[in-house]
Design an enzyme around this catalytic site. Structure first.
Site, mmCIF file in Angstrom:
data_model
loop_
_atom_site.group_PDB
_atom_site.id
_atom_site.type_symbol
_atom_site.label_atom_id
_atom_site.label_comp_id
_atom_site.label_asym_id
_atom_site.label_seq_id
_atom_site.Cartn_x
_atom_site.Cartn_y
_atom_site.Cartn_z
ATOM 1 N N LYS A 78 -0.033 -12.966 12.911
ATOM 2 C CA LYS A 78 -0.032 -13.656 14.363
ATOM 3 C C LYS A 78 1.640 -14.503 15.064
ATOM 4 O O LYS A 78 1.896 -15.146 14.282
ATOM 5 C CB LYS A 78 -0.275 -14.974 13.684
ATOM 6 C CG LYS A 78 -1.528 -16.187 14.951
ATOM 7 C CD LYS A 78 -2.124 -16.853 14.837
ATOM 8 C CE LYS A 78 -0.649 -17.874 14.977
ATOM 9 N NZ LYS A 78 -0.571 -18.440 16.939
ATOM 10 N N SER A 112 6.929 -25.561 10.766
ATOM 11 C CA SER A 112 7.327 -27.147 10.594
ATOM 12 C C SER A 112 6.752 -27.725 9.418
ATOM 13 O O SER A 112 5.492 -26.731 8.920
ATOM 14 C CB SER A 112 6.666 -28.524 11.834
ATOM 15 O OG SER A 112 5.078 -28.445 11.981
ATOM 16 N N THR A 113 6.940 -28.553 8.495
ATOM 17 C CA THR A 113 6.662 -28.513 7.317
ATOM 18 C C THR A 113 5.118 -29.725 7.076
ATOM 19 O O THR A 113 4.606 -28.923 6.321
ATOM 20 C CB THR A 113 7.388 -30.106 6.563
ATOM 21 O OG1 THR A 113 8.759 -29.561 6.529
ATOM 22 C CG2 THR A 113 7.232 -30.519 5.646
ATOM 23 N N ASP A 114 5.140 -30.600 8.138
ATOM 24 C CA ASP A 114 3.238 -30.449 8.042
ATOM 25 C C ASP A 114 2.401 -30.106 8.977
ATOM 26 O O ASP A 114 1.411 -30.284 7.446
ATOM 27 C CB ASP A 114 2.963 -31.950 9.639
ATOM 28 C CG ASP A 114 4.068 -33.254 9.423
ATOM 29 O OD1 ASP A 114 4.122 -33.818 8.435
ATOM 30 O OD2 ASP A 114 4.609 -33.676 10.109
ATOM 31 N N GLY A 154 2.999 -26.536 7.541
ATOM 32 C CA GLY A 154 3.201 -25.615 6.217
ATOM 33 C C GLY A 154 2.266 -26.620 5.345
ATOM 34 O O GLY A 154 1.802 -25.685 4.839
ATOM 35 N N GLU A 166 8.634 -21.433 4.879
ATOM 36 C CA GLU A 166 9.928 -21.565 4.979
ATOM 37 C C GLU A 166 9.525 -23.107 6.182
ATOM 38 O O GLU A 166 9.638 -22.570 7.511
ATOM 39 C CB GLU A 166 10.665 -20.841 5.909
ATOM 40 C CG GLU A 166 12.191 -20.557 6.223
ATOM 41 C CD GLU A 166 12.540 -20.780 7.633
ATOM 42 O OE1 GLU A 166 13.626 -21.867 7.704
ATOM 43 O OE2 GLU A 166 12.714 -20.097 8.229
ATOM 44 N N CYS A 185 15.403 -24.514 12.587
ATOM 45 C CA CYS A 185 15.767 -24.983 11.570
ATOM 46 C C CYS A 185 15.764 -25.542 10.570
ATOM 47 O O CYS A 185 16.599 -26.653 9.625
ATOM 48 C CB CYS A 185 14.648 -24.258 10.815
ATOM 49 S SG CYS A 185 15.299 -22.284 10.096
ATOM 50 N N GLU A 195 13.662 -34.564 12.104
ATOM 51 C CA GLU A 195 13.806 -32.433 12.849
ATOM 52 C C GLU A 195 13.562 -32.698 14.500
ATOM 53 O O GLU A 195 12.037 -32.852 14.543
ATOM 54 C CB GLU A 195 13.107 -32.029 12.040
ATOM 55 C CG GLU A 195 13.446 -30.235 12.394
ATOM 56 C CD GLU A 195 12.802 -29.448 12.463
ATOM 57 O OE1 GLU A 195 13.441 -28.057 11.691
ATOM 58 O OE2 GLU A 195 11.571 -29.599 11.611
#
Length: 544
Positions: free
Chosen positions: A235, A289-291, A293, A311, A345, A442
């Site tokens: 995607k 992004s971490t959120d 992820g 990642e 990143c 970030e």
């Protein structure tokens, strides 16, 4: 249901109501009304074409549909969504909008190709040759791919053409080389048994790539998965779908069988969530992004507990020691932060500078930022193009406002550039404290925060005081200092007197909340293989 709602909230392109179109005027007001602040209008940048006539890319938009089972097809719903030119905010082309049904079709094709098709049954050498033919085709079409990448993403064309396309080709040469060197082991065991391990392809891999490096992330994900014999549903990011579709078409021209590589364009809450939670996807890889992820990981766990490679975000320290050559350190720190419009990143977004050289470093960093050439990324010599879209553009300006409100000193920049598109002035803050949002979050934009430190123990503690751990930079002439820092910093990559070195063989990934697993190098192959132990008895062995 709760995860889906959070995914929709995090990934929606709806703009935040907290920052209106009047943000720029509010920012000016804040600067004027804050004691000791300088008026940001006084700064003068070496701008190129932000307000000049833009170059019209001479490249056709040939592929905008999904690529499923070797054919370009419309979305099952018939819907499309626009992909935009970040230089202007105008529509480049309508693209097929993927949804649950499109993901289902793509996964079905990938499953059939893996279970019944020729790809996993080919010799590894044959798979290697297809990867090499694809790399050759990319080189022939590099001008078209670079132009599409710049048009859809906004990054400088010179960067796309001279840096990223050659790396893209190199990555596929690298993985082509691995394809016929993947093998198991013969393992000695206690007793009369023959034990061997098989390294088998994991099956159908779902892959979700970001918008900041569309082609390179395609290579990081697709290369190792195909080298190991897997099939793929990829995607694209909704902001940048165009180059992945062209690259996938070239893969089929190189001889890739139908159904092995399927590409669906669409939004995270629909196509992305459907892929992450699909019961017939065997492995998932996500960059973002971490959120987001966290939600991807939850969806994968709640479905079929598929393994996930992540990642994610970063807030990388760039540490300039007291023995540094200041001029060289300034240039490297500038590159570490501003490269790719700050949309990286691993950007060195916390610049820690020793107190003995802080003032000199700060003044020279400000001058370098003011000289940065911002403008139409298709023009030669332009270092910085626009941010990817209005959402990211306004996010960056919100963080700049936060820095001003937190009493950091705005040294230069701090505003949009021009009146059209998503250009942001290169921005430098001094007197930044660790608890400020600009030092913790970030930003993903051209905003450099310069912090002061006294000694190595202090900077190690402060550099590690973050939820992230993706990368770090160290600038020093002292090998002992370098050795101390490289071991103490909690980060997946530590660059010593360099930054953003992305060789195909160098693994990349994070500690802590910057991700799970590694991309590139031999370590990336582990993400796409299952290890099977095979044990059989030995009768009257000559040796064990």
């Amino acid at each position: 249901m709760m995860a889906s709602r959070r995914l929709s909230w995090l990934l929606s392109r709806t703009l935040s109501a907290s920052y209106s179109s009047g943000a720029a005027s509010l920012l000016h007001s804040l600067v004027r009304n804050s004691g000791g602040w300088r008026n940001i209008n006084r700064f003068r940048f070496s701008t190129a074409a932000a307000v000049e006539e833009l170059i019209t890319p001479q490249v056709p938009i040939r592929y905008t549909q999904h690529l499923i089972n070797g054919k370009f097809v419309d979305a099952a719903s018939g819907k499309t969504f626009p992909t935009y030119d970040p230089r202007t905010g105008e529509v480049i082309a309508p693209v097929a909008e993927g949804d649950v049904e499109d993901i289902n079709r793509a996964v079905t094709a990938a499953r059939k190709a893996f279970d019944e098709g020729p790809w996993p049954k080919m010799t590894a050498y044959e798979r290697s040759r297809i990867l090499l033919r694809f790399a050759d085709l990319v080189e022939k079409h590099s001008d078209e791919l670079a132009a599409l990448e710049t048009w859809d993403n906004g990054k400088p064309h010179e960067q796309a053409a001279k840096v990223e396309l050659p790396i893209f080709v190199r990555l596929f040469h690298y993985y082509a080389g691995w394809a016929d060197k993947i093998h198991g082991l013969t393992v000695p065991a206690d007793g009369n048994y023959h034990v061997q391990t098989l390294h088998e392809p994991i099956g159908v891999a779902g892959q979700i790539i970001p918008w900041n490096f569309p082609l390179l992330m395609f290579a990081w994900k697709v290369g190792p998965a195909l080298a190991c014999g897997n099939t793929i549903v990829l995607k694209t990011a909704e902001q940048t779908p165009l180059t992945a579709l062209l690259a996938a078409k070239l893969f089929h021209e190189a001889g890739l069988p139908e159904g092995v590589l399927n590409v669906v364009s669409g939004y995270g809450p629909t196509a992305g969530a459907a892929l992450a939670s699909h019961m017939d996807v065997d492995k998932l890889a996500f960059t973002g992004s971490t959120d987001t992820g966290k939600i991807v990981l939850e969806l994968a766990a709640r479905s079929n507990l598929k393994p996930v490679t992540l990642e994610l975000g970063g807030k990388s320290p760039f540490i300039v020691c007291e023995d540094a050559d200041v001029d060289k350190a300034v240039e490297l720190a500038h590159f570490a932060l501003f490269f790719n419009q700050g949309q990286c990143c691993c950007a060195g977004s916390r610049t820690f500078v020793h107190e003995r050289i802080y003032d000199e470093f700060l003044e020279k960093s400000k001058k370098r930022a003011l000289k940065r050439v911002v403008g139409d990324p298709f023009k030669k010599g332009v270092e910085q193009g626009p941010q990817i879209d209005v959402e990211q553009f306004e996010k960056v300006l919100r963080y700049i406002r936060s820095g001003i409100e937190s009493n950091a000193t705005l040294e230069c920049g701090g505003d949009r550039l021009g009146s059209k598109g998503f250009f942001v002035q290169p921005t430098v803050f001094s007197n930044v404290k660790d608890d400020m949002l600009i030092a913790k979050d970030e930003i993903f934009g051209p905003v450099q925060s310069i912090l002061k430190f006294k000694d190595i123990d202090e900077v190690i503690r402060r550099a590690n005081a973050t939820r992230y751990g993706l990368a770090a930079g160290v600038f020093t002439k002292n090998v002992n200092t370098a050795n101390t820092l490289m071991r103490a910093l909690r980060a997946g990559t530590v660059w010593i007197n360099c930054f953003d070195v992305f060789d195909a063989a160098i693994p990349f990934g994070g500690y802590k909340m910057s991700g799970i697993g590694r991309e590139k190098g031999i370590y990336s192959l582990h993400n796409y293989l299952q290890v099977k132990a095979v044990v059989s008895p030995l009768h009257h062995p000559a040796w064990i």
